[in-house]
Design an enzyme around this catalytic site. Structure first.
Site, short mmCIF file in Angstrom:
data_model
loop_
_atom_site.label_atom_id
_atom_site.label_comp_id
_atom_site.label_asym_id
_atom_site.label_seq_id
_atom_site.Cartn_x
_atom_site.Cartn_y
_atom_site.Cartn_z
N HIS A 212 -12.05 -6.93 -1.87
CA HIS A 212 -11.24 -6.29 -0.82
C HIS A 212 -11.93 -6.52 0.53
CE1 HIS A 212 -8.36 -3.52 -3.00
NE2 HIS A 212 -9.02 -4.13 -3.98
N SER B 159 0.87 -1.19 0.00
CA SER B 159 0.00 0.00 0.00
C SER B 159 0.90 1.24 0.00
CB SER B 159 -0.87 0.01 1.26
OG SER B 159 -0.06 0.19 2.41
N SER C 9 -11.00 -9.92 5.37
CA SER C 9 -10.53 -10.58 6.60
C SER C 9 -11.71 -11.12 7.38
CB SER C 9 -9.73 -9.59 7.46
OG SER C 9 -8.40 -9.51 6.99
N ASP D 299 -1.37 -1.69 -3.89
CA ASP D 299 -2.73 -1.74 -3.33
C ASP D 299 -3.27 -0.32 -3.15
OD1 ASP D 299 -4.94 -3.02 -2.16
OD2 ASP D 299 -4.04 -3.03 -0.14
O1 G3H Z 1 -6.82 -1.62 2.30
C1 G3H Z 1 -5.91 -1.29 3.06
C2 G3H Z 1 -4.83 -2.26 3.41
O2 G3H Z 1 -5.21 -3.03 4.52
C3 G3H Z 1 -3.55 -1.53 3.63
O3 G3H Z 1 -3.59 -0.81 4.81
O4 G3H Z 1 -2.93 1.48 4.10
O5 G3H Z 1 -2.75 0.79 6.49
O6 G3H Z 1 -1.18 -0.14 4.78
P1 G3H Z 1 -2.55 0.41 5.05
P1 13P Z 2 -8.92 -6.36 5.33
O1 13P Z 2 -8.78 -5.11 6.13
O2 13P Z 2 -10.29 -6.97 5.50
O3 13P Z 2 -7.85 -7.35 5.61
O4 13P Z 2 -8.80 -5.95 3.78
C1 13P Z 2 -7.55 -5.71 3.21
C2 13P Z 2 -7.64 -5.07 1.87
O5 13P Z 2 -8.67 -5.00 1.23
C3 13P Z 2 -6.39 -4.55 1.30
O6 13P Z 2 -6.60 -3.88 0.11
ZN ZN Z 3 -8.49 -2.88 -0.03
#
Ligand code: G3H
Ligand code: 13P
Ligand code: ZN
Length: 335
Positions: A237, A56, A240, A98
């Site tokens: 997306h 990300s 989890s 991402d």
């Molecule tokens: O969708 C978001 C992902 O879980 C990445 O999270 O932007 O905190 O690295 P982050």
């Molecule tokens: P979660 O927060 O459900 O793990 O999703 C991650 C995600 O979509 C990253 O792009």
């Molecule tokens: Zn995402």
């Protein structure tokens, strides 16, 4: 300028074709540090699963974009060595941006060796989303890099963007979006959300085992989308499952997480049988890592060697990734 091909990555085109045909989904796991990356690679080699390594923009800021690229390259070399030592096949690895939010960020990733990028224009108007996505596709395709777009808004935090409420994807928009942009895959919103707080217990029903079950994902919308763009790669997306055991371990080891319910694995299994061929999982890894570290600190308060608490965290991640590949996404054995 570095091409991902020199680094040993593949783009997602063939991966998705195989996944749709084989009715499974390729795991897309986020990484920010060495232990996460090691666990992802070991788990995917041992289960013989293809994998998408996700970075990300938050990860780029945290870990340094140059270091992350070389970590990705190191992961490919480690994968080859592991496969050889274990007498297993080499697995396909994609390096993916991402939630890219600008053309410049996507271009910078393409130029530095990513094999796939996401341009997330879902917070813009439909027209602006098309324009931005098309611009990224034109650049990425000139370097054989695949592009994921997004239609519909997921609730939760996507990097710096916080969306209070989700907007489901409108199936009537997908044909125009896919045609005009030329994207290779489409992230949709059908009831998942980002982060560890997806559903409150009061939004759920309790089953016979006393487990909270959230409202079902909007499989009707997914069906309609599939009818409009048959066989087109769909991405989920916010997938989890927020394992209760991890949350319990955190709270029993001094943590204070609120009760929360994620996407039941049963629903993810169902989604992988459709055109959903990429499933994004980040929060579950964060939860297991935190649980293992907190437990190690609680059990051994005098320990101060990071390997003694990051090691157990890596073990917990390894188990989780293997479980997802083998029992949720169906990607095990598909390398
Ligand atoms: O969708 C978001 C992902 O879980 C990445 O999270 O932007 O905190 O690295 P982050
Ligand atoms: P979660 O927060 O459900 O793990 O999703 C991650 C995600 O979509 C990253 O792009
Ligand atoms: Zn995402």
């Amino acid at each position: 300028m570095t091409s991902y091909k020199e680094l040993g990555f593949v783009n997602t085109r063939e991966m998705f074709k195989k996944a749709i045909k084989g009715k499974y989904a390729v795991p897309a796991y986020n990484f920010n540090n060495m232990e996460q990356l090691q666990a992802i690679i070991i788990a995917c080699v041992e289960t013989q699963s293809p994998v998408i390594l996700q970075v990300s923009s938050g990860a780029r800021k945290y870990a340094n974009q140059i270091l992350l690229k070389f970590m990705g390259q190191g992961a490919v070399e480690m994968m080859k060595d592991l496969a050889k030592t274990k007498g297993l096949k080499e697995i396909q690895i994609a390096l993916h941006l991402d939630h890219g939010d600008s053309f410049e960020l996507c271009k910078s990733c393409v130029d530095s060796g990513f094999s796939s990028v996401m341009i997330d224009g879902s917070h813009h108007s439909f027209e602006k989303n098309i324009e931005l996505t098309k611009q990224v596709v034109e650049y990425a395709h000139s370097r054989d890099v695949t592009v994921e777009g997004e239609l519909g808004v997921l609730a939760g935090i996507e990097d710096e963007v916080i969306a209070e409420n989700s907007t489901y994807t409108h199936p009537e928009q997908v044909v125009e979006f896919v045609k005009k942009t030329g994207v290779d895959s489409l992230a949709i919103s059908i009831g998942t959300s980002h982060g560890a707080y997806k559903f409150k217990p009061e939004q759920c029903k309790k089953n016979e085992q006393g487990v909270y079950v959230p409202p079902e994902l909007r499989f009707d919308i997914l069906d309609e989308i599939e009818k409009k763009i048959p066989g087109f790669p769909i991405v989920l997306h916010g997938a989890s499952s927020v394992p209760h055991e991890a949350v319990k371990m955190i709270n029993q080891s001094g943590g204070a997480l609120k009760d929360s319910v994620g996407i039941p694995e049963e629903q993810l299994r169902k989604a992988t049988k459709s055109a959903v061929c990429k499933v994004n999982i980040d929060s579950d890894g964060r939860l297991w890592m935190t649980a293992a570290i907190r437990k190690a600190f609680k059990d051994n308060p005098s320990e101060f060697d990071p390997r003694k608490y990051l090691g157990p965290a890596r073990e917990a991640l390894l188990e989780m990734y293997k479980h997802k590949n083998e029992h949720v996404l169906g990607s095990a054995g598909k390398a």
